[in-house]
Design an enzyme around this catalytic site. Structure first.
Site, PDB file in Angstrom:
ATOM      1  N   HIS A 160      28.337 -88.970 -50.112  1.00  0.00           N
ATOM      2  CA  HIS A 160      27.406 -90.081 -49.879  1.00  0.00           C
ATOM      3  C   HIS A 160      26.120 -89.640 -49.194  1.00  0.00           C
ATOM      4  CE1 HIS A 160      30.089 -93.538 -50.930  1.00  0.00           C
ATOM      5  NE2 HIS A 160      30.966 -92.554 -50.876  1.00  0.00           N
ATOM      6  N   ASP A 368      18.041 -89.273 -46.351  1.00  0.00           N
ATOM      7  CA  ASP A 368      19.108 -90.252 -46.577  1.00  0.00           C
ATOM      8  C   ASP A 368      19.714 -89.982 -47.943  1.00  0.00           C
ATOM      9  OD1 ASP A 368      20.691 -92.475 -46.013  1.00  0.00           O
ATOM     10  OD2 ASP A 368      18.985 -93.687 -45.369  1.00  0.00           O
TER      11      ASP A 368
HETATM   12  C1  GDG Z   1      25.841 -93.712 -46.122  1.00  0.00           C
HETATM   13  C2  GDG Z   1      24.644 -92.799 -46.471  1.00  0.00           C
HETATM   14  C3  GDG Z   1      24.287 -94.125 -48.560  1.00  0.00           C
HETATM   15  C4  GDG Z   1      23.339-102.053 -41.380  1.00  0.00           C
HETATM   16  N1  GDG Z   1      23.202-102.690 -40.199  1.00  0.00           N
HETATM   17  C5  GDG Z   1      23.998-103.759 -40.242  1.00  0.00           C
HETATM   18  C6  GDG Z   1      24.647-103.754 -41.482  1.00  0.00           C
HETATM   19  N2  GDG Z   1      24.222-102.705 -42.162  1.00  0.00           N
HETATM   20  C7  GDG Z   1      24.667-102.385 -43.525  1.00  0.00           C
HETATM   21  C8  GDG Z   1      23.533-102.457 -44.525  1.00  0.00           C
HETATM   22  C9  GDG Z   1      24.035-101.514 -45.611  1.00  0.00           C
HETATM   23  C10 GDG Z   1      24.865-100.503 -44.821  1.00  0.00           C
HETATM   24  O1  GDG Z   1      25.175-101.078 -43.568  1.00  0.00           O
HETATM   25  C11 GDG Z   1      24.089 -99.234 -44.551  1.00  0.00           C
HETATM   26  O2  GDG Z   1      24.055 -98.466 -45.710  1.00  0.00           O
HETATM   27  P1  GDG Z   1      22.987 -97.323 -45.885  1.00  0.00           P
HETATM   28  O3  GDG Z   1      23.053 -96.863 -47.282  1.00  0.00           O
HETATM   29  O4  GDG Z   1      21.647 -97.849 -45.534  1.00  0.00           O
HETATM   30  O5  GDG Z   1      23.338 -96.184 -44.831  1.00  0.00           O
HETATM   31  P2  GDG Z   1      24.649 -95.404 -44.210  1.00  0.00           P
HETATM   32  O6  GDG Z   1      25.468 -96.274 -43.365  1.00  0.00           O
HETATM   33  O7  GDG Z   1      24.066 -94.208 -43.522  1.00  0.00           O
HETATM   34  O8  GDG Z   1      25.499 -94.953 -45.499  1.00  0.00           O
HETATM   35  C12 GDG Z   1      23.620 -93.559 -47.306  1.00  0.00           C
HETATM   36  C13 GDG Z   1      25.560 -94.886 -48.197  1.00  0.00           C
HETATM   37  O9  GDG Z   1      26.442 -94.105 -47.396  1.00  0.00           O
HETATM   38  C14 GDG Z   1      26.325 -95.310 -49.443  1.00  0.00           C
HETATM   39  O10 GDG Z   1      26.583 -94.217 -50.266  1.00  0.00           O
HETATM   40  O11 GDG Z   1      23.390 -95.005 -49.198  1.00  0.00           O
HETATM   41  O12 GDG Z   1      22.559 -92.700 -47.681  1.00  0.00           O
HETATM   42  O13 GDG Z   1      24.036 -92.289 -45.285  1.00  0.00           O
HETATM   43  O14 GDG Z   1      24.887-102.173 -46.500  1.00  0.00           O
HETATM   44  O15 GDG Z   1      23.340-103.777 -44.941  1.00  0.00           O
HETATM   45  N3  GDG Z   1      25.528-104.688 -41.858  1.00  0.00           N
HETATM   46  C15 GDG Z   1      25.792-105.666 -40.963  1.00  0.00           C
HETATM   47  N4  GDG Z   1      25.215-105.729 -39.725  1.00  0.00           N
HETATM   48  C16 GDG Z   1      24.307-104.795 -39.332  1.00  0.00           C
HETATM   49  O16 GDG Z   1      23.786-104.865 -38.205  1.00  0.00           O
HETATM   50  N5  GDG Z   1      26.670-106.611 -41.302  1.00  0.00           N
END
Ligand code: GDG
Length: 475
Positions: A160, A368
């Site tokens: 990821h 990312d």
């Molecule tokens: C890894 C990789 C890759 C965030 N703050 C809150 C919240 N979130 C949710 C967002 C989104 C998720 O968390 C974050 O996903 P990301 O993709 O932005 O980042 P990572 O957590 O680092 O994920 C990344 C991912 O895996 C999938 O393959 O895209 O590059 O690093 O869904 O909405 N959700 C809630 N409260 C928050 O305060 N409920």
């Protein structure tokens, strides 16, 4: 039809997509087929002499069509495998932060031990035609550990996070072992084409791999298929959330509060890969260079707490507290604060309304794998009056989302200019860009991601997967 077995560091409730990120995507793949989800329970058991806890016993429960099987970790394993190797070596290095890596020799031993423990506990639960899908950097050597025990199933791996270029990877003392262990999988999925390029360059230069075709590599006596499978979101779930009562209430509340103002939004885990200090600096630059934004533009930055036991995260927290305090102190008025910084988790049902009420989303990671927030923001917009996405060129999502305003997050002035451009962009241009972005994320949503990866795994030509292979000895 083969049963699907998903293995990830943490499991979740496959019926409840509340957690976001990986949990949503994995839950989705299991909901489609039913199956088994295996991982760490999140619990830590202390070992006390005679009362040595049976921390490696598994717990099983059935949720809908999915069997959830978890195990606890000992404190030592939690500290060396999870806090240590996974989050203080692999996470920083794979995000190009060699300065934050801690190459403590005990960490890799813990990482090997837990991967072997996972393999030992998972093996008896497997059927011979199960399709196994292993997720993320915590479990890179799991297939090698399973093969060493005689597992001949098809095993796929999805990373990821980004795959760094060879010379960054080479900073990890045991990089050869780590990359070699990937060849125990039948299929390795990465987020973007640039990740695939980095991986191919690594194995070609360090392991003299032979490139059999665009997606097939031969090294260490094994043939491996590798490809880019950019992860998507569940758009329909997002639209449902945006139109549900909580989503509408949130939208109306925010629109009312910010009707005279320009709302900018950032939603991230509080992680040094997400470029949060640089983002706040760029917002400060916006206020300095384009004074018409003073008293008007507000940045809401949600930074949900993450990995607080790892030192680098504590430093970032202090840095953000101080930067946000300074900008509010310097520019704030009695009736306007430039930054609303929220270091708490916000309920998922509120996010779509918040995204929709925002004029601009700032998704500016320094590195990312993909970044799902960028896609969620696009999905939540009103197509007749959409907000604009300012996106780091260093997010995996930038390969797909070309119609966003792409920025270099290290370039504070350039990012401030892009934010100003996003804030003042005509409705026609916003609509045009949004249409293109939306159709792309709809085409490549989470269902597409799961089924494309699993189809490729089902049909991959299997090599020497009928037992232990020589290079896995002594994992
Ligand atoms: C890894 C990789 C890759 C965030 N703050 C809150 C919240 N979130 C949710 C967002 C989104 C998720 O968390 C974050 O996903 P990301 O993709 O932005 O980042 P990572 O957590 O680092 O994920 C990344 C991912 O895996 C999938 O393959 O895209 O590059 O690093 O869904 O909405 N959700 C809630 N409260 C928050 O305060 N409920």
């Amino acid at each position: 039809m083969s049963r699907l077995v998903v293995v990830s560091n943490r499991t979740g409730d496959p019926r409840n997509p509340a957690a976001g990120g990986l949990a949503v995507a994995v839950g989705e793949s299991l909901r489609q087929t039913g199956g088994l989800w295996f991982g760490w329970s999140g619990k830590i058991q202390d070992e006390h002499g005679d009362e040595k806890a049976h921390y490696d016993d598994v717990h099983a429960q059935t949720v809908g069509d999915v069997q959830l099987v978890t195990l606890d970790l000992s404190r030592r394993d939690y500290e060396t495998y999870y806090l240590g190797y996974a989050n203080s070596v692999l996470w920083p290095v794979f995000h190009y932060r060699l300065d934050l890596a801690d190459f403590d020799i005990r960490f890799v031993a813990g990482y090997r031990r837990v991967n072997e423990l996972f393999a030992r506990k998972l093996l008896p639960l497997l059927r011979s035609d199960d399709l196994i899908w292993v997720h993320d950097y915590h479990l890179i050597p799991l297939a090698a550990a399973l093969r060493a025990l005689g597992c001949g199933n098809r095993i796929g791996f999805f990373l990821h996070i980004p795959m760094p270029p060879p010379l960054i990877m080479a900073a990890i003392p045991e990089h050869e072992w780590l990359m070699k262990s990937l060849f125990a999988y039948d299929l390795v999925g990465l987020q973007s084409e640039s990740d695939v390029t980095h991986f191919c360059h690594y194995v070609e230069s360090e392991a003299h791999a032979e490139r059999l075709s665009r997606e097939r590599l031969r090294a260490f006596n094994r043939t491996l298929r590798v490809g880019a499978y950019p992860i998507g979101i569940d758009i329909d779930e997002f639209v449902r959330l945006a139109e549900a009562k909580d989503g509408r209430d949130m939208f109306l509340r925010m629109r009312e509060e910010y009707s005279r103002r320009r709302l900018l939004l950032g939603v991230d885990r509080l992680d040094y890969s997400k470029g949060l200090p640089q983002r706040v600096e760029a917002f400060r630059e916006l206020l300095a260079r384009y004074p018409e934004n003073r008293n008007r533009a507000t940045l809401i930055q949600i930074a949900s707490p993450s990995r607080e036991k790892v030192g680098a995260y504590d430093d970032l927290r202090r840095q953000m507290d101080s930067l946000c305090g300074a900008i509010n102190g310097d520019y704030g008025e009695l009736d306007w604060m430039p930054v609303r910084y929220i270091h708490r988790n916000v309920a998922r049902k509120r996010l779509p309304g918040l995204y929709r009420a925002s004029r601009v989303a700032l998704v500016t990671p320094l590195r990312d794998g993909m970044n799902l927030v960028a896609k969620e923001f696009i999905a939540a917009q009103d197509p007749a009056d959409p907000g604009m996405l300012v996106l780091s060129r260093f997010a995996g999502a930038a390969e797909q989302l070309k119609e966003a305003l792409l920025v270099n997050p290290y370039d504070i002035e350039g990012t401030a200019q892009a934010i100003e451009r996003a804030l003042t962009m005509s409705a026609d241009e916003r609509i045009q860009r949004h249409d293109a972005l939306l159709s792309r994320i709809r085409k490549h949503d989470v269902h597409w991601w799961c089924s494309t990866f699993l189809q490729a795994l089902k049909h991959v030509e299997q090599d020497v997967a009928c037992g232990p292979t020589p290079h896995h000895e002594g994992l």
